[in-house]
Write a protein that holds these residues in place. Structure first.
Motif, PDB file in Angstrom:
ATOM      1  N   PRO A 102      -2.173  -7.374   1.841  1.00  0.00           N
ATOM      2  CA  PRO A 102      -2.505  -6.616   0.634  1.00  0.00           C
ATOM      3  C   PRO A 102      -3.092  -7.475  -0.485  1.00  0.00           C
ATOM      4  O   PRO A 102      -2.803  -8.666  -0.589  1.00  0.00           O
ATOM      5  CB  PRO A 102      -1.160  -6.038   0.199  1.00  0.00           C
ATOM      6  N   THR A 114       5.414  -8.035   4.026  1.00  0.00           N
ATOM      7  CA  THR A 114       4.252  -8.572   3.336  1.00  0.00           C
ATOM      8  C   THR A 114       4.237 -10.084   3.501  1.00  0.00           C
ATOM      9  O   THR A 114       4.692 -10.799   2.633  1.00  0.00           O
ATOM     10  CB  THR A 114       4.311  -8.190   1.841  1.00  0.00           C
ATOM     11  N   SER A 167       0.826  -1.202   0.000  1.00  0.00           N
ATOM     12  CA  SER A 167       0.000   0.000   0.000  1.00  0.00           C
ATOM     13  C   SER A 167       0.863   1.256   0.000  1.00  0.00           C
ATOM     14  O   SER A 167       0.475   2.275  -0.573  1.00  0.00           O
ATOM     15  CB  SER A 167      -0.988  -0.016   1.167  1.00  0.00           C
TER      16      SER A 167
END
Lengths: 410, 415
Positions: B185, B163, A347
């Motif tokens: 995400p 991540t 993001s």
């Protein structure tokens, strides 16, 4: 009651107020709010201003299109258009706040019509009575589907709605017992949906005596909501959520208690509560500035507003979804938890890429020509000087600012 | 098996540190040091799981076909696959004719087919049953998180700046990855991992990028949101920089079909070969709700599935990464044993899961009986899907499954 702000009114204050209440503003609006001063500006923000003819016409076309196509994508476009172009941006921001508070997802409801109905319900009460909103929600078609109300029957109570009313809508964890939930579920039994409308199914309602929060009676669902509103925890719970959304991720206890007292004193009239909050010392405290991580909505709307973007609706809505905020589709009944959870490697990259594509392309719409003499660092960051971007091209300056970690804060 | 948050932190952070090198932001070092002693910098043991959701309820009975059972033809006179056309994998079982790629994988010993997977009191609603599979919770309460999301929360490092899991092309975050604390995400495609240059010519862009890197590297008050954002941005931009060089040199070691699922798995392979540090990938293929005229559409779906999985497997094997990666498929339910009146099949129950990786176990468990059906006429499961999850968690990812699933399910010989 919250102590009022007594500092000298500055342009930085005006920009702070505008970013927090309506996600950014163009330079003209900053000038105006600075010259009007705090009281007049807050009165204008919490008041109702007439919408422009263009807004009314376009909004209505978008809404009808969503209704007739029954498309949630079209409904998202409609809402995004409202958020960006309304003359009442604080009210619209409160609609999103309550959507998150009463988080209902079309992933389960599967009806653009029901989601639109719930959205309109929220809008009617967004800066009005929380009690009315809570009572409306308990009878709202999307909410009834979302929390399985038809499964709540006299002999087989389903606790889903009763639990969420206490845990997520009115009181917060720790302010009720499992017994309270079981009893409340009985009171809501028979609150069903028929032909997409609320229907009190008398045959499935348990009319016996219940005891909730230590009080007994032949309670129905409305009584439970009344008891929740009367509960000490209710204004405190709302105060915590309002402070997290508008003031600081770590508000102090005294501020929370003071805001809770105001909510009680104003009898849950959120317009009056917001007016007091936005004029408070707590709202303008140095320690509260630039402490909130922008939600995707705040990032996108704020950038558009500050830079005068004529937005492409579907692309903007899609961008928000990719950044983690898909309108009408909060991830769970707890909504978007926000704050640091908006941020991860992907993001952060996407936010920087949004800046690049907004300033160098037209994927999301074109930015207005930069205005000579405008201090974009001040306009976008609320402070002059600290961040001096490199290069000569003002669009490059703006891209740099939008890519910084500072810009992700408001 | 007792593993730990520590192992996970090591795995994640070592991948992160290795990939980011000298520009590793401070929190990664701290995350690594939160483990014990010196962080393991090289040779990460991090195994990777790729989950492929078959949305809509895959017709398992026409995917792995009990060709020797005369009952099959009786139940499915219209939509049944002719035994001559099906791809035999042993005397009793055959794969759908469109699954040549996976048939070859089976023969090579790199595919497991776990048969008869399901759960007690199966729910036949898409939404509810997919929730059950994704949350690994059978109770009727509204589900708030997914099984992998809970695993991520229990084993997360000190920051969400890395991540640990990634969904590609799913639009919304799949429930399986919904977590209370970890934000997973969802990306459209791999291009989202590249930093777009933006305004100006090459010199302008380089200057801006350098200024941004310098700006982000500045100190911020400890514990502040700004410090958190600078760490996350440093991590993101450094990772993007690495990907820019690595993806430029990425050459798939297999031909991927020109289909959406193949494109998504190709992106996954690209990230894995770039040592991106992500351990859980999620992709989805939809359209399996084949209520009528299912032959053509089901064939196309299985063709897409099989071609994509085979290319993905051969690509990773060609990069010498086959042993680190396990791909698993699942669907919310199989379909009714008996076909319906419109040459399709209605919602059913038990079905199979495919696991693709170097340690293939062939057929695991018996094909559900076609004569001993439940009261609705559906296949009975013999293996709880949570046993498969437990196996993946305990034996592959190294996350203790009992914490994630609420109890210890029997482990299977799958990995």
């Amino acid at each position: 009651m919250l102590a009022p702000y007594t500092g000298t009114w500055t342009r930085g204050d005006a920009i702070h107020l505008l970013w927090r209440t309506q996600s950014g503003a163009g330079i003209d609006e900053v000038d105006r709010v600075f010259s009007d001063g705090l009281d007049a500006s807050v009165a204008r923000l919490v008041g109702t201003r007439p919408e422009s003819e263009e807004f009314i016409a376009t909004e209505s076309v978008l809404f009808q299109s969503a209704r007739s196509s029954r498309s949630i994508a079209a409904l998202k476009n409609w809402w995004f258009y409202r958020m960006l172009h309304t003359a009442n941006p604080l009210a619209e921001k409160m609609v999103l706040f309550w959507h998150n508070h009463f988080a209902t997802s079309n992933q389960k409801v599967r009806s653009a019509r029901n989601m639109a109905g719930q959205n309109q319900l929220i809008r009617r009460h967004a800066l009005g009575s929380f009690g009315d909103l809570l009572n409306g929600m308990a009878r709202d078609a999307a909410m009834l589907k979302w929390l399985d109300s038809n499964a709540n029957r006299k002999r087989q109570p389903n606790e889903n709605f009763a639990r969420e009313v206490m845990e997520l809508f009115a009181l917060g964890v720790g302010n009720y017992s499992e017994h309270d939930i079981k009893e409340a579920a009985r009171a809501f039994s028979g609150w069903h949906l028929r032909n997409d409308e609320f229907w009190f199914n008398k045959n499935q309602h348990d009319s016996g005596t219940k005891s909730v929060f230590g009080v007994s009676g032949e309670f129905g669902g409305g009584d439970i909501l009344r008891l929740c509103l009367a509960h000490d925890a209710c204004p405190r719970f709302l105060a915590q959520k309002l402070l997290a959304a508008f003031v600081s991720p770590h508000p102090d206890n005294a501020t929370t208690e003071a805001l809770a007292a105001s909510i009680r004193a104003h009898d849950f009239d959120m317009g009056k509560v917001m007016a007091e909050l936005l004029r408070s010392q707590a709202f303008f405290a140095a320690g509260a500035r630039r402490t909130l991580i922008k939600s995707p909505a705040e990032l996108v709307l704020g950038s558009y507003r500050a830079l005068g973007v004529r937005a492409k609706l579907p692309q903007s809505v899609q961008l928000m979804a990719e950044l983690g905020q898909s309108l009408f589709e909060p991830p769970t009944v707890k909504g978007w938890e926000g704050g640091r959870l908006w941020i991860n490697a992907t993001s952060m990259l996407q936010r920087a890429n949004f800046a690049a594509e907004l300033l160098a392309g037209d994927r999301y719409g074109r930015v207005a020509r930069p205005v000579r003499g405008t201090d974009y660092t001040e306009l976008l960051l609320g402070e002059a000087g600290e961040t001096r971007p490199p290069g000569k091209d003002p669009l490059g300056h703006i891209q740099f600012i939008l890519s910084t970690p500072e810009y992700q804060l408001l | 098996m007792r593993t730990s948050r520590r192992t996970f932190i090591k795995n994640v952070s070592s991948a992160g540190v290795v990939s980011i090198g000298a520009s590793a932001p401070g929190f990664l070092d701290r995350a690594a040091l939160a483990g014990e002693g010196a962080p393991a910098l090289a040779g990460s043991e991090g195994k990777i799981l790729v989950l492929v959701q078959l949305a809509g309820g895959n017709d398992g009975l026409n995917t792995v076909i009990p060709v020797a059972d005369p009952e099959y033809g009786k139940l499915r006179p219209g939509v049944g696959i002719a035994s001559g056309a099906a791809l035999r994998i042993d005397d009793e079982h055959a794969l759908h004719p469109a699954m040549a790629g996976m048939k070859d994988m089976f023969d090579e010993g790199v595919l497991s087919i776990v048969q008869g997977v399901g759960y007690e009191n199966p729910n036949r609603s898409h939404f509810r049953s997919m929730d059950i599979w994704n949350s690994a919770r059978l109770s009727g309460e509204l589900t708030r998180d997914g099984w992998l999301g809970r695993a991520l929360d229990l084993h997360r490092g000190s920051s969400s700046g890395t991540t640990p899991a990634l969904a590609i092309g799913t639009g919304n975050l799949p429930l399986a990855l919904v977590a209370a604390k970890t934000q997973v995400p969802v990306i459209r495609d791999i291009d989202a991992f590249k930093l777009q240059p933006g305004v100006g010519d090459r010199v302008d862009r380089q200057e801006r990028r350098a200024a941004l890197d310098a700006h982000i590297a500045r100190a911020a008050p400890a514990g502040s949101e700004l410090e958190f954002l600078r760490s996350a941005a440093g991590n993101a931009f450094a990772t993007a920089k690495k990907l820019e060089s690595l993806t430029a040199t990425y050459k798939p070691a297999a031909d991927y079909p020109d289909r959406p699922l193949a494109a998504k798995l190709k992106s996954v392979a690209q990230l894995i070969t770039a040592d991106f540090g992500t351990r859980i990938f999620f992709v989805s293929l939809g359209g399996f709700d084949t209520h009528s005229q299912q032959e053509g559409s089901h064939r196309a779906l299985l063709d897409e599935l099989s071609g994509a999985i085979a290319a993905f497997h051969h690509d990773l094997a060609g990069h010498g990464l086959g042993e680190r990666v396990l791909l698993a498929t699942y669907s919310e339910f199989g379909r009714r044993a008996k076909e319906n009146g419109s040459l399709g099949t209605d919602h059913g129950t038990a079905s199979q899961m495919f696991l693709a990786g170097t340690a293939g176990k062939g057929l695991v468990g018996a094909h559900p009986s076609l004569t001993d059906l439940d009261e609705e006429g559906d296949l009975k499961h013999h293996t709880d899907f949570r046993s498969v999850y437990a196996t993946l968690l305990d034996k592959w990812l190294g996350f203790p499954s009992a914490e994630v699933l609420g109890e210890q399910f029997p482990l299977l010989e799958l990995v």
